[in-house]
Design an enzyme around this catalytic site. Structure first.
Site, PDB file in Angstrom:
ATOM      1  N   ASP A 249       0.851  -1.198   0.000  1.00 49.83           N
ATOM      2  CA  ASP A 249       0.000   0.000   0.000  1.00 49.83           C
ATOM      3  C   ASP A 249       0.882   1.241   0.000  1.00 49.83           C
ATOM      4  OD1 ASP A 249      -2.179   1.697   0.198  1.00 49.83           O
ATOM      5  OD2 ASP A 249      -2.584   1.243   2.296  1.00 49.83           O
TER       6      ASP A 249
ATOM      7  N   GLU B 285      -2.732  10.018  -1.078  1.00 49.95           N
ATOM      8  CA  GLU B 285      -3.973   9.233  -1.046  1.00 49.95           C
ATOM      9  C   GLU B 285      -4.394   8.945   0.386  1.00 49.95           C
ATOM     10  OE1 GLU B 285      -6.569   5.639  -1.048  1.00 49.95           O
ATOM     11  OE2 GLU B 285      -4.654   5.935  -0.058  1.00 49.95           O
TER      12      GLU B 285
END
Lengths: 458, 458
Positions: free
Chosen positions: B291, B325
């Site tokens: 991630d 993000e």
């Protein structure tokens, strides 16, 4: 990745997981089965027992015998109506003391991480020492010819091809299977292959090898891929490299062993049988977690989940722990022979023997009519992320049963990682992910349930 | 599993991988793309650099700035025609010194493995000590009411539901997002959640939390699931348990950062843009491997593979490393804003932000006509085991672009393992499997190639 992204994705997909379908009751049952596996399933703890309390389970050995007892108990605990043993004779091959493989060049010695291949002949008790000749495939071997091979140890350094997504193993394992015969034919005194794995690591991977009856058998080893890379580099710059190999396996006469079977009697068609299985034996270097403790404990939980949920399958569902898949397939033959002798009616059979990874495919090995019929179940299976049902054959243990005419299938998990562990000491309980194992158990149960409820046609 | 079984299975499937199809040239190109990724791809080594040479990359921090430089270089090395930065303002939040969370009961003290949630307020410099009250969800919290919550630390011990196969995260993350506001409303002085993961381990998992403007913000922590189990057991048998919490994060004004963009100019329709991306920022506890270093290096290899293979896409293919993000989405907004300001024509956009696991789904987020058209590509993608193309939305970073009307998509990997690593120190390079990462890069490249060659219709 943040919460709302994931949520949006999931909602987007969820709409497709339960399409309008005539199997509305089955949709709910399959949901219950999935929930059972992921919250109350016994597969993971049963696998822990097979791996940690028993360990390696090579056919004919003490581990395999303990595993027969243990899985009988597990099947009883799962609530099987009947649990029984099915005898089969199995080879008795033992690796013996840890093998030795030592490279000698100049005044240097380097021990390799290597193992004897399964079923291989041993070396003389004192070992053998011979010059090494490296080839990369059989063409190179044959091009060398007997002149350059005779009296030497052939090192077949064929790397599993990374670009082959699904059939790299089939491509590379030729050298494990046929290496001894091909090298022996040219007078080699031994053969050593590069382990059949994509991983670059220090584990030697074993697996069965075989001999041609017309060629004198020679000892056959595998070294780790890291050692293969090192030896390859050495051979390119050093003219005179000797290898010392020593292994003293024991092979005795075949011994008695068993398939372990548990079943739920069908409520409506008790004589029609749905088989689900994995193999109980494993290679001796690891714990046989992915290969194939997983398939066994998943099959046991097919029984366990159906009983725990109070479901009454119309056809008989039979979980089979096949013995001796790795070096003989005698359990699979015994199962088919018994079925034939008893004139059993087998309608469907599926196995799990490609690792405890999340299932994505289920192959359909029936008539075109059967395949079309069973393919209609795919939308039901999508809730477990089984996404594809191509035509395709069964695994090794269901193979012999085909002559009795059942529809067969194989559960294919996502297995880019499988050969990292396959036949090596790395195939341990810790390499299995609990949820992935359970997803496989759910998919197998779903297939058995649907086959028992709906049949698979003709 | 033995060689002939695998071979049979593979041959069985292989027959379906290349169906009769009008995209015969694309079939070969996609084969080349897969081969490139699995033999010469740079994704894995680029990921190693992002994880090991840079490490955590929280927006506004030094790691993120280094990652901007590094991915510019990687995009140039991949052969992008143009590489440029796109400015965006990002929050500047820093965790500060390692948090403390110590349980006190009787004369005992037990340190918990806990972390502050992202964007959380801190405690006073000296920390806070207060009694702990445990709830399992918001209903229990509200039932307690202000009387029993005021002045206390609320421990929300909601376990991610194992039976939810795809949406367990969306279900559980409510407590991370809304826990502080819900507990603060009742007068709690702090909140601690159970980490959002299926795994039972000792890693605290961070992630953004948020506050309601009408509720005074309170510090918000997460403890590991093992610690949550321990604390839960303690609270059931011990009446008087106090918790000491200390964390002193720093939050300053927003700072300048960048999206990093590299593109191949379209040979025929240079003004039509196909976007592929991942996000470059990561949480600060791990290396941001799954991630979402993975999505970045895969996107870079979309460019790299197309250039290396000498392919000339008809439309412009643009790889975007989105910034911020995790705690703002400002990079995604900047990308959409810029596209709108420049009146760019975006035809298709896809991202990878669900881990480096093998892809199995690609969502289709276009018009019904577009979805039907792109679904025809599914047989081509099956060679990479992408098996399903359901209707579905994009990920977070492509989200803001939707208002410009492109067809969007999301690559969904098989990710039962994802939340083992998500937002925790366990999200390291070593948790990524090289081949699985590469399969994702191949699938993204295939989608970009097909979209650039064929368009996606209206």
């Amino acid at each position: 990745m943040r919460f709302f992204a994931k949520t949006a994705v999931v909602l987007g997909i969820a709409g497709l997981l339960f399409p309008a379908h005539s199997f509305s009751n089955d949709t709910l049952i399959l949901k219950d089965i999935g929930e059972y596996m992921l919250t109350r399933g016994r597969a993971y703890e049963n696998l822990r027992y097979l791996c940690k309390d028993i360990g390696p389970r090579l056919s004919g050995g003490a581990g395999a015998a303990k595993a027969v007892e243990a899985t009988m108990r597990m099947l009883k605990e799962a609530g099987a109506d009947t649990v029984y043993l099915q005898p089969c004779m199995v080879p008795s091959w033992e690796r013996g003391p840890k093998e030795e493989a030592v490279v000698q060049y100049g005044n240097n010695r380097q021990r390799l991480r290597a193992c004897l291949l399964g079923m291989s002949k041993g070396t003389p008790d004192q070992g053998i020492t011979a010059p090494v000749v490296m080839v990369h495939d059989f063409d190179e071997l044959r091009a060398l010819g007997a002149d350059k091979v005779k009296g030497k140890i052939v090192f077949i350094n064929y790397a599993m091809r990374p670009e082959l997504i699904t059939n790299g193993y089939g491509d590379a394992v030729r050298f494990r299977s046929n290496g001894p015969a091909e090298a022996g034919k040219l007078g080699a005194v031994a053969v050593m292959i590069r382990s059949v794995t994509h991983a670059l690591d220090t584990f030697p991977h074993t697996g069965s090898t075989r001999y041609d009856k017309d060629v004198a058998p020679i000892p056959a080893f595998a070294c780790s891929t890291v050692d293969a890379e090192w030896l390859s580099a050495l051979l390119k710059k050093t003219p005179d490299v000797q290898l010392f190999l020593k292994a003293t396996p024991k092979q005795g006469p075949d011994v008695l062993s068993y398939n372990v079977i548990g079943e739920i009697k069908g409520s409506r068609y008790p004589d029609e049988i749905v088989t689900v299985g994995g193999h109980l034996d494993s290679w001796d270097l690891g714990e046989g977690a992915h290969d194939d403790g997983a398939g066994c404990v998943q099959s046991i939980d097919v029984i366990g989940s159906i009983k725990a949920l109070g479901l009454k399958p119309q056809r008989t569902i039979r979980a089979v722990m096949f013995m001796n898949e790795e070096n003989g397939l005698n359990g699979a033959r015994a199962y088919a022979d018994s079925a034939e002798a008893r004139r059993e009616k087998h309608v469907y059979a599926i196995e799990s023997d490609l690792g405890a990874f999340s299932p994505v495919y289920i192959t359909l090995g029936g008539t075109p009519t059967q395949n079309a019929r069973v393919r209609e179940w795919l939308p039901l299976l999508r809730q477990y992320w089984v996404l594809h049902m191509p035509d395709g054959g069964p695994g090794a243990d269901i193979g012999p049963l085909r002559r009795l005419g059942p529809m067969v299938g194989n559960m294919i998990p996502y297995s880019q990682r499988y050969f990292d562990y396959h036949h090596a000491a790395s195939d341990r309980f810790e390499a299995v992910h609990k949820r992935e194992l359970e997803m496989g158990a759910a998919a197998l149960t779903a297939m058995c349930w649907l086959a028992s409820e709906w049949g698979v046609g003709e």
